[in-house]
Design an enzyme around this catalytic site. Structure first.
Site, PDB file in Angstrom:
ATOM      1  CB  ALA A 180      -0.939  -0.001   1.203  1.00 35.05           C
ATOM      2  CG  HIS A 208      -3.521 -14.033   3.150  1.00 34.79           C
ATOM      3  ND1 HIS A 208      -4.300 -15.014   2.553  1.00 34.79           N
ATOM      4  CD2 HIS A 208      -2.391 -13.939   2.399  1.00 34.79           C
ATOM      5  CE1 HIS A 208      -3.668 -15.487   1.488  1.00 34.79           C
ATOM      6  NE2 HIS A 208      -2.510 -14.865   1.378  1.00 34.79           N
TER       7      HIS A 208
END
Length: 538
Positions: A14, A471
């Protein structure tokens, strides 16, 4: 004092798109800070080198959880990227967005603007898909997404057998109906891993308004009078403060972002005070809502020629290495996660909750040694992944020392329904592997083994041998409730000029691998920051 308009912490999935997009405006000065160094390393660039990146201290945080009660009190290894590109430099490169209902669910939980219609444009914006432009793909974005260069016949048989078991082949796992069997796409460009750094920062690092600081650890965000004004960093053994005129963006990931907030006095006030940290903003949700995918491993011995195992062992592996060095092709140019079948554990569910991955190779991972050993027999391996677990964990402080890792407790399988649905997936996987044509390749089931038939035996296998999907998300969730950490604009509640933009803001985990959603979060965050254009502090 050094001062920039925007300071972005973490050059990962990100953070790289955030810094890249903010620096598109020549009037903005942008600093991107990364704790690790360069990712110019052979095993990072090589797609099949993922297994070589486990326990590499120069590129990996090498985290372990606390003992997990639901997993036989095992401490689970959690690799996280500590280099340019973050975890996109050490992950499996699978490009999966998740199901549209995942994001519509976020919006219902208070994340206004994060429904499927609100996020799809940002998935498209980032993507350079080799299939070209369509309703659901973009061929001209910054991050390459490609199909596998080789398709092993065993995987082709697996996809065909899934159809015979009632799970038909689809053309694209990232398009309607978001259910069925197909090959994964991967973030691989011409035989090389495509990290978020390669995609978003490397092509624009020459920009005069973009500075990248490597091997720099952020110790805390400086908060004054309810406003984030700068960051204290440790660089080359020296501490100093760097100021931000406009905003600070935390993109350290779902483990490091909540940790940094806590170190900065933002979190559960009682816990912070117990470690001698002055409370700047009481936000009890910081570090809570931790979610991860837990999967059940399966291995079959197969006929010779039905596996890559022999090619990756002995002298043959050197031939593969030479082929890759000369052509960037062959097995080293592939991700091990070749294909998947997305199914529902019960027909009444609104969307698939199981992802059943088959790999044309089998191996044993020794986390405490940091090594992956290919099995000495021809084998294929599967991972049965529960996509929307009910279990929730947390990240908590162990000490106020910013260099010491916090405590991670994922509480895998604490929700009994997680185990029940995963067992359904194990049985569905057996069902597929018993169908022609893949059944003709199977010699026998090695793990868990056909002796494991009862729910009790399969659950024991899941607790003893199950592993995480790496994750981790949700620890700084967005929303409007008392446990939300950021609002739908990703601004930290109660602290001005501070946002979080990474997987930690997800209210619930997406239905698939999480790298692509993290890139999307970075893209959408940058767009919102530019729209808001907060005035510069004097």
């Amino acid at each position: 004092m050094e001062i920039y308009d925007y300071v972005v912490i973490g050059a990962g999935s990100a953070g790289c798109p955030v810094a890249s997009r903010l620096s598109e405006d020549a009037g903005n000065s942008v600093l991107l800070i990364e704790a690790g160094g360069s990712a110019d390393y052979f095993w990072i660039r090589t797609p099949a080198g993922m297994g070589q990146m486990f326990r590499e201290p120069d590129y990996n945080w090498n985290y372990f959880t606390e003992p997990v009660p639901g997993a036989k009190d095992r401490s689970i290894f959690w690799p996280r990227g500590k280099t340019m590109g973050g975890s996109s430099a050490v992950n499996g490169m699978v490009y999966m967005r998740g199901h549209p209902l995942d994001f519509d669910g976020w919006e219902k939980l208070g994340a206004d603007g994060w429904g499927w219609e609100g996020v799809l444009p940002y998935f498209l914006k980032s993507e350079s898909n080799t299939r070209g432009a369509s309703t659901f793909h973009n061929g001209a974005g910054m991050m390459r997404v490609s199909d596998p260069i080789l398709r092993h016949p065993t995987i082709e048989d697996y996809v065909r057998s899934a159809g015979r078991a009632g799970y038909p082949r689809v053309d694209d796992l990232n398009a309607p109906p978001y259910e069925g069997a197909d090959y994964h796409q991967h973030t691989i460009r011409e035989g090389r891993r495509e990290t978020s750094y390669n995609a978003f920062i490397e092509p624009v690092r020459h920009r005069p308004n973009l500075k990248v600081m490597e091997r720099t650890q952020v110790l805390r965000v400086v908060v004054e009078n309810g406003e984030a004004t700068g960051v204290e960093v440790l660089h080359r053994g020296q501490k100093r403060v760097i100021a931000a005129r406009r905003e600070i963006v935390l993109s350290g990931g779902s483990l490091n972002s909540p940790h940094l907030l806590m170190l900065s006095g933002i979190g559960d006030g009682g816990m912070l005070q117990s470690h001698g940290i002055a409370v700047r903003q009481h936000l009890p949700g910081v570090g809570r809502n931790l979610q991860d995918h837990w999967f059940g491993p399966m291995i079959w011995e197969v006929t010779p020629g039905s596996s890559y195992n022999s090619t990756l062992a002995g002298w043959r592996k050197y031939l593969e290495g030479a082929k890759y060095l000369l052509t960037r092709k062959g097995l080293l140019g592939l991700s091990v996660s070749a294909s998947a079948v997305f199914v529902r554990s019960a027909p009444e569910l609104a969307q698939p909750d199981l992802q059943m991955v088959l790999r044309p190779v089998s191996y044993t991972f020794h986390p405490h040694k940091g090594i992956v050993l290919v099995d000495p027999f021809p084998g294929v391996s599967a991972g049965v992944v529960l996509l929307n677990p009910g279990s929730r964990g947390q990240v908590t402080l162990k000490s106020a020392d910013p260099v010491a890792a916090p405590a991670f407790q994922p509480n895998y399988l604490s929700d009994p329904d997680d185990g029940r649905r995963t067992l359904i997936g194990l049985r569905k996987m057996r069902e597929i592997m018993a169908q022609a044509p893949v059944a003709a390749r199977v010699v026998g089931e090695k793990m868990p083994g056909l002796q494991a038939q009862s729910d009790e035996a399969l659950l024991e296998h899941l607790k003893t041998n199950g592993n995480c999907g790496w994750h981790q998300v949700g620890t700084c969730k967005m929303g409007k409730d008392a446990m939300a950490v950021v609002n739908p604009r990703l601004q930290v509640h109660g602290v001005a000029r501070l946002r979080v933009a990474d997987g930690s803001v997800m209210p619930t985990i997406t239905s698939g691998n999480t790298a692509a959603p993290c890139v999307m979060i970075g893209e959408k965050a940058a767009a919102m920051i530019r729209e808001d254009a907060l005035p510069r502090r004097a």
